[in-house]
Design a protein around this motif. Structure first.
Motif, PDB file in Angstrom:
ATOM      1  N   ARG A 214       0.832  -1.202   0.000  1.00 47.44           N
ATOM      2  CA  ARG A 214       0.000   0.000   0.000  1.00 47.44           C
ATOM      3  C   ARG A 214       0.865   1.250   0.000  1.00 47.44           C
ATOM      4  O   ARG A 214       0.583   2.225  -0.693  1.00 47.44           O
ATOM      5  N   SER A 215       1.954   1.217   0.776  1.00 50.62           N
ATOM      6  CA  SER A 215       2.814   2.387   0.904  1.00 50.62           C
ATOM      7  C   SER A 215       3.521   2.725  -0.399  1.00 50.62           C
ATOM      8  O   SER A 215       3.471   3.868  -0.879  1.00 50.62           O
ATOM      9  N   ILE A 216       4.173   1.747  -1.009  1.00 46.69           N
ATOM     10  CA  ILE A 216       4.887   2.050  -2.248  1.00 46.69           C
ATOM     11  C   ILE A 216       3.900   2.303  -3.381  1.00 46.69           C
ATOM     12  O   ILE A 216       4.168   3.098  -4.298  1.00 46.69           O
ATOM     13  N   GLY A 217       2.736   1.674  -3.325  1.00 50.86           N
ATOM     14  CA  GLY A 217       1.713   1.949  -4.328  1.00 50.86           C
ATOM     15  C   GLY A 217       1.273   3.399  -4.295  1.00 50.86           C
ATOM     16  O   GLY A 217       1.101   4.031  -5.353  1.00 50.86           O
ATOM     17  N   ARG A 218       1.090   3.943  -3.108  1.00 49.85           N
ATOM     18  CA  ARG A 218       0.718   5.357  -2.980  1.00 49.85           C
ATOM     19  C   ARG A 218       1.836   6.265  -3.478  1.00 49.85           C
ATOM     20  O   ARG A 218       1.583   7.273  -4.145  1.00 49.85           O
ATOM     21  N   ASP A 219       3.075   5.908  -3.138  1.00 49.42           N
ATOM     22  CA  ASP A 219       4.199   6.733  -3.582  1.00 49.42           C
ATOM     23  C   ASP A 219       4.291   6.754  -5.108  1.00 49.42           C
ATOM     24  O   ASP A 219       4.512   7.812  -5.713  1.00 49.42           O
ATOM     25  N   ILE A 220       4.132   5.610  -5.739  1.00 50.98           N
ATOM     26  CA  ILE A 220       4.213   5.545  -7.201  1.00 50.98           C
ATOM     27  C   ILE A 220       3.034   6.273  -7.838  1.00 50.98           C
ATOM     28  O   ILE A 220       3.181   6.970  -8.853  1.00 50.98           O
ATOM     29  N   ARG A 221       1.874   6.147  -7.247  1.00 50.71           N
ATOM     30  CA  ARG A 221       0.679   6.788  -7.809  1.00 50.71           C
ATOM     31  C   ARG A 221       0.817   8.301  -7.878  1.00 50.71           C
ATOM     32  O   ARG A 221       0.343   8.936  -8.824  1.00 50.71           O
ATOM     33  N   SER A 222       1.507   8.896  -6.898  1.00 53.77           N
ATOM     34  CA  SER A 222       1.648  10.356  -6.873  1.00 53.77           C
ATOM     35  C   SER A 222       3.021  10.829  -7.338  1.00 53.77           C
ATOM     36  O   SER A 222       3.268  12.030  -7.424  1.00 53.77           O
ATOM     37  N   GLY A 223       3.941   9.886  -7.642  1.00 48.51           N
ATOM     38  CA  GLY A 223       5.319  10.255  -7.950  1.00 48.51           C
ATOM     39  C   GLY A 223       5.532  10.647  -9.398  1.00 48.51           C
ATOM     40  O   GLY A 223       4.683  10.423 -10.273  1.00 48.51           O
ATOM     41  N   HIS A 224       6.714  11.233  -9.641  1.00 49.89           N
ATOM     42  CA  HIS A 224       7.097  11.649 -10.991  1.00 49.89           C
ATOM     43  C   HIS A 224       8.467  11.112 -11.403  1.00 49.89           C
ATOM     44  O   HIS A 224       8.844  11.246 -12.566  1.00 49.89           O
ATOM     45  N   ARG A 225       9.177  10.528 -10.455  1.00 52.10           N
ATOM     46  CA  ARG A 225      10.516  10.020 -10.756  1.00 52.10           C
ATOM     47  C   ARG A 225      10.705   8.712 -10.004  1.00 52.10           C
ATOM     48  O   ARG A 225      10.631   8.674  -8.770  1.00 52.10           O
ATOM     49  N   LEU A 226      10.922   7.643 -10.751  1.00 52.49           N
ATOM     50  CA  LEU A 226      11.001   6.314 -10.153  1.00 52.49           C
ATOM     51  C   LEU A 226      12.255   5.603 -10.629  1.00 52.49           C
ATOM     52  O   LEU A 226      12.529   5.540 -11.827  1.00 52.49           O
ATOM     53  N   ASP A 227      13.028   5.068  -9.682  1.00 51.39           N
ATOM     54  CA  ASP A 227      14.153   4.190  -9.973  1.00 51.39           C
ATOM     55  C   ASP A 227      13.997   2.934  -9.130  1.00 51.39           C
ATOM     56  O   ASP A 227      13.818   3.025  -7.911  1.00 51.39           O
ATOM     57  N   MET A 228      14.075   1.777  -9.772  1.00 50.55           N
ATOM     58  CA  MET A 228      13.902   0.508  -9.067  1.00 50.55           C
ATOM     59  C   MET A 228      15.002  -0.466  -9.481  1.00 50.55           C
ATOM     60  O   MET A 228      15.385  -0.508 -10.653  1.00 50.55           O
ATOM     61  N   ILE A 229      15.485  -1.246  -8.508  1.00 49.50           N
ATOM     62  CA  ILE A 229      16.367  -2.379  -8.778  1.00 49.50           C
ATOM     63  C   ILE A 229      15.777  -3.575  -8.043  1.00 49.50           C
ATOM     64  O   ILE A 229      15.764  -3.609  -6.810  1.00 49.50           O
ATOM     65  N   PHE A 230      15.278  -4.540  -8.797  1.00 51.52           N
ATOM     66  CA  PHE A 230      14.702  -5.745  -8.204  1.00 51.52           C
ATOM     67  C   PHE A 230      15.130  -6.954  -9.010  1.00 51.52           C
ATOM     68  O   PHE A 230      14.885  -7.027 -10.214  1.00 51.52           O
ATOM     69  N   ALA A 231      15.760  -7.897  -8.329  1.00 53.57           N
ATOM     70  CA  ALA A 231      16.184  -9.129  -8.992  1.00 53.57           C
ATOM     71  C   ALA A 231      14.978  -9.906  -9.491  1.00 53.57           C
ATOM     72  O   ALA A 231      14.989 -10.443 -10.601  1.00 53.57           O
ATOM     73  N   TYR A 232      13.944  -9.988  -8.661  1.00 55.17           N
ATOM     74  CA  TYR A 232      12.733 -10.722  -9.003  1.00 55.17           C
ATOM     75  C   TYR A 232      11.615  -9.713  -9.175  1.00 55.17           C
ATOM     76  O   TYR A 232      11.110  -9.140  -8.204  1.00 55.17           O
ATOM     77  N   PHE A 233      11.220  -9.497 -10.420  1.00 52.09           N
ATOM     78  CA  PHE A 233      10.266  -8.447 -10.762  1.00 52.09           C
ATOM     79  C   PHE A 233       9.120  -9.077 -11.549  1.00 52.09           C
ATOM     80  O   PHE A 233       9.254  -9.384 -12.730  1.00 52.09           O
ATOM     81  N   ALA A 234       8.002  -9.315 -10.880  1.00 49.15           N
ATOM     82  CA  ALA A 234       6.817  -9.885 -11.531  1.00 49.15           C
ATOM     83  C   ALA A 234       5.575  -9.410 -10.793  1.00 49.15           C
ATOM     84  O   ALA A 234       4.839 -10.201 -10.205  1.00 49.15           O
ATOM     85  N   PRO A 235       5.322  -8.081 -10.799  1.00 47.04           N
ATOM     86  CA  PRO A 235       4.224  -7.535 -10.001  1.00 47.04           C
ATOM     87  C   PRO A 235       2.864  -7.786 -10.636  1.00 47.04           C
ATOM     88  O   PRO A 235       2.763  -8.043 -11.851  1.00 47.04           O
ATOM     89  N   PRO A 236       1.802  -7.688  -9.842  1.00 47.21           N
ATOM     90  CA  PRO A 236       0.441  -7.791 -10.389  1.00 47.21           C
ATOM     91  C   PRO A 236       0.149  -6.654 -11.365  1.00 47.21           C
ATOM     92  O   PRO A 236       0.837  -5.627 -11.393  1.00 47.21           O
ATOM     93  N   SER A 237      -0.910  -6.825 -12.135  1.00 47.12           N
ATOM     94  CA  SER A 237      -1.261  -5.857 -13.174  1.00 47.12           C
ATOM     95  C   SER A 237      -1.519  -4.465 -12.618  1.00 47.12           C
ATOM     96  O   SER A 237      -1.196  -3.458 -13.255  1.00 47.12           O
ATOM     97  N   ALA A 238      -2.120  -4.384 -11.429  1.00 49.26           N
ATOM     98  CA  ALA A 238      -2.439  -3.075 -10.861  1.00 49.26           C
ATOM     99  C   ALA A 238      -1.180  -2.249 -10.656  1.00 49.26           C
ATOM    100  O   ALA A 238      -1.170  -1.034 -10.915  1.00 49.26           O
ATOM    101  N   MET A 239      -0.104  -2.893 -10.194  1.00 47.96           N
ATOM    102  CA  MET A 239       1.137  -2.151  -9.987  1.00 47.96           C
ATOM    103  C   MET A 239       1.803  -1.808 -11.315  1.00 47.96           C
ATOM    104  O   MET A 239       2.390  -0.727 -11.466  1.00 47.96           O
ATOM    105  N   LEU A 240       1.715  -2.687 -12.295  1.00 47.27           N
ATOM    106  CA  LEU A 240       2.252  -2.361 -13.617  1.00 47.27           C
ATOM    107  C   LEU A 240       1.555  -1.136 -14.196  1.00 47.27           C
ATOM    108  O   LEU A 240       2.196  -0.284 -14.830  1.00 47.27           O
ATOM    109  N   ARG A 241       0.248  -1.028 -13.984  1.00 48.27           N
ATOM    110  CA  ARG A 241      -0.470   0.148 -14.477  1.00 48.27           C
ATOM    111  C   ARG A 241       0.024   1.415 -13.809  1.00 48.27           C
ATOM    112  O   ARG A 241       0.200   2.457 -14.463  1.00 48.27           O
ATOM    113  N   ARG A 242       0.272   1.361 -12.503  1.00 47.67           N
ATOM    114  CA  ARG A 242       0.750   2.555 -11.787  1.00 47.67           C
ATOM    115  C   ARG A 242       2.138   2.960 -12.276  1.00 47.67           C
ATOM    116  O   ARG A 242       2.417   4.141 -12.456  1.00 47.67           O
ATOM    117  N   ILE A 243       3.004   1.977 -12.450  1.00 52.10           N
ATOM    118  CA  ILE A 243       4.343   2.284 -12.955  1.00 52.10           C
ATOM    119  C   ILE A 243       4.251   2.882 -14.359  1.00 52.10           C
ATOM    120  O   ILE A 243       4.948   3.845 -14.695  1.00 52.10           O
TER     121      ILE A 243
END
Length: 388
Positions: A214-243
């Motif tokens: 919920r926390s990172i979802g809110r941050d991404i929803r209102s954010g303008h600059r995103l950098d991510m490093i994740f070895a295992y990256f397979a999020p649900p569709s809702a998070m892909l839409r936010r990104i």
């Protein structure tokens, strides 16, 4: 490149709300720090690990814990029975010295898929280590094709008290004769924080309303600059839409793994590339070593800890993350990301289209399903070959 000696850089440090933060990039530095903290502990050592393996690193850390217990330090160790290869007699000396060691094991039924994926060390209630690295040779060195690129974060200060209390409650739950998920939902969820510049997020099968998600979802929803490093990256569709929406209104860059001991996780990540590339999200794959980092930076907020960015970590595994809101620390961490980008391959839309033939798309989709349900140590046995 993986066989080159690591470049020594000044560590990234910051002070946030009276707490000192330090990023530990090097595997050798992680081992040296852990042994130093165990050797200097005065009152208590609380250690929570997914993997604690019986190699040279595991033996050194175990022996340090035994010495601490022998001098009167209260040592408590909780490891995951699925992720670790340590037999019970491996810790016999720790138990004889007065330490407490417990293995979190799955039981058949609805708890079987639940894994304790957290990496957390609390020393004397004043110093905390979190991150992705396990107790294993491959996480505690910086050379060779088998080593993992990962991070630990050290925190010293008043915020160390919360994970210590969380550990105590978790240890009591796991060592109960019949631990129940209802107890976990009632008690463990209480430790996640929602206010302040530093917020601990303890997640797992506590609720579908996962606190870190919920926390990172809110941050991404209102954010303008995103950098991510994740070895295992397979999020649900809702998070892909936010990104994707952030990628259209600002800039989003994501680094995933090009090398792993589990190629199904690489294939699973690639299943999401098309959706993100269409929305101007920049995708990269880290080249020099096997990637295991878990890091996200959204505007002035940093998220770091043990959680991957997939369904299993968000809703099944038990994980610990720290949300840090501080512009200076976020900017310093973006410097780290820039260095990782320099060692990563840019996955352009053209390159992805060349890769994405019908067979590979099918393999990617199957991998996405499997790694989101099965434990990583199970999907590793699929032995998918990663295409370049």
């Amino acid at each position: 490149m993986a066989d080159q000696p690591p470049v020594t850089r000044p560590p990234i440090r910051a002070e946030v709300a009276g707490n000192r933060l330090e990023l530990i990039e090097s595997g050798a530095a992680r081992l040296a720090l852990l042994l130093e903290l165990i050797g200097g502990a005065q009152h208590s050592i609380k250690m929570l690990m997914y993997m604690f393996n019986t190699d040279s690193v595991g033996e050194r850390v175990r022996d340090a814990l035994v010495e601490a217990a022998a001098r009167g330090v209260a040592v408590q160790l909780l490891i995951d029975g699925f992720g670790s290869d340590a037999a019970r007699d491996f810790f016999a000396a720790l138990n004889r010295a007065g330490g407490e060691e417990c293995v979190f094991n799955p039981s058949y039924g609805r708890r079987y898929l639940l894994r304790n994926h957290q990496k957390l060390v609390v020393i004397d209630g004043q110093t905390v280590i979190i991150g992705g690295a396990n107790i294993d040779d491959t996480y505690m060195n910086d050379r060779g094709p088998e080593h993992w690129r990962d991070l630990w974060l050290r925190l010293d200060g008043p915020e160390a008290a919360m994970p210590g209390r969380y550990f105590d409650t978790l240890f009591r739950w796991v060592t109960r004769r019949r631990p129940s998920l209802n107890y976990a939902r009632r008690r463990l969820a209480e430790f996640s924080e929602w206010r302040g510049p530093l917020q601990w997020k303890f997640s797992g099968p506590l609720s579908m309303r996962n606190s870190w998600w919920r926390s990172i979802g809110r941050d991404i929803r209102s954010g303008h600059r995103l950098d991510m490093i994740f070895a295992y990256f397979a999020p649900p569709s809702a998070m892909l839409r936010r990104i994707g929406r952030l990628g259209r209104r600002g800039r989003a860059r994501i680094i995933t793994a090009a090398k792993s001991d589990n190629n199904a996780t690489i294939a699973a990540a690639r299943s999401s590339y098309s959706r993100l590339l269409r929305r101007h999200v920049e995708m990269y794959e880290y080249q020099p070593a096997r990637l295991h980092t878990k890091l996200a930076i959204v505007d002035d907020v940093v998220h770091i800890g043990s959680s991957n960015f997939d369904y299993r970590s968000l809703y099944i595994n038990m994980e610990v993350m720290l949300r840090i809101k501080d512009a200076g620390f976020a900017e310093a961490m973006r410097g780290y990301v820039e260095r990782e980008l320099a060692d990563s391959k840019w996955i352009t839309p053209e390159l992805h289209r060349r890769r994405a033939n019908m067979w590979r798309r099918l393999k990617w989709a199957l991998s996405h399903f499997l790694v989101n349900i099965m434990d990583y140590t199970v999907t590793r046995r699929l032995n998918f070959r990663a295409e370049r």
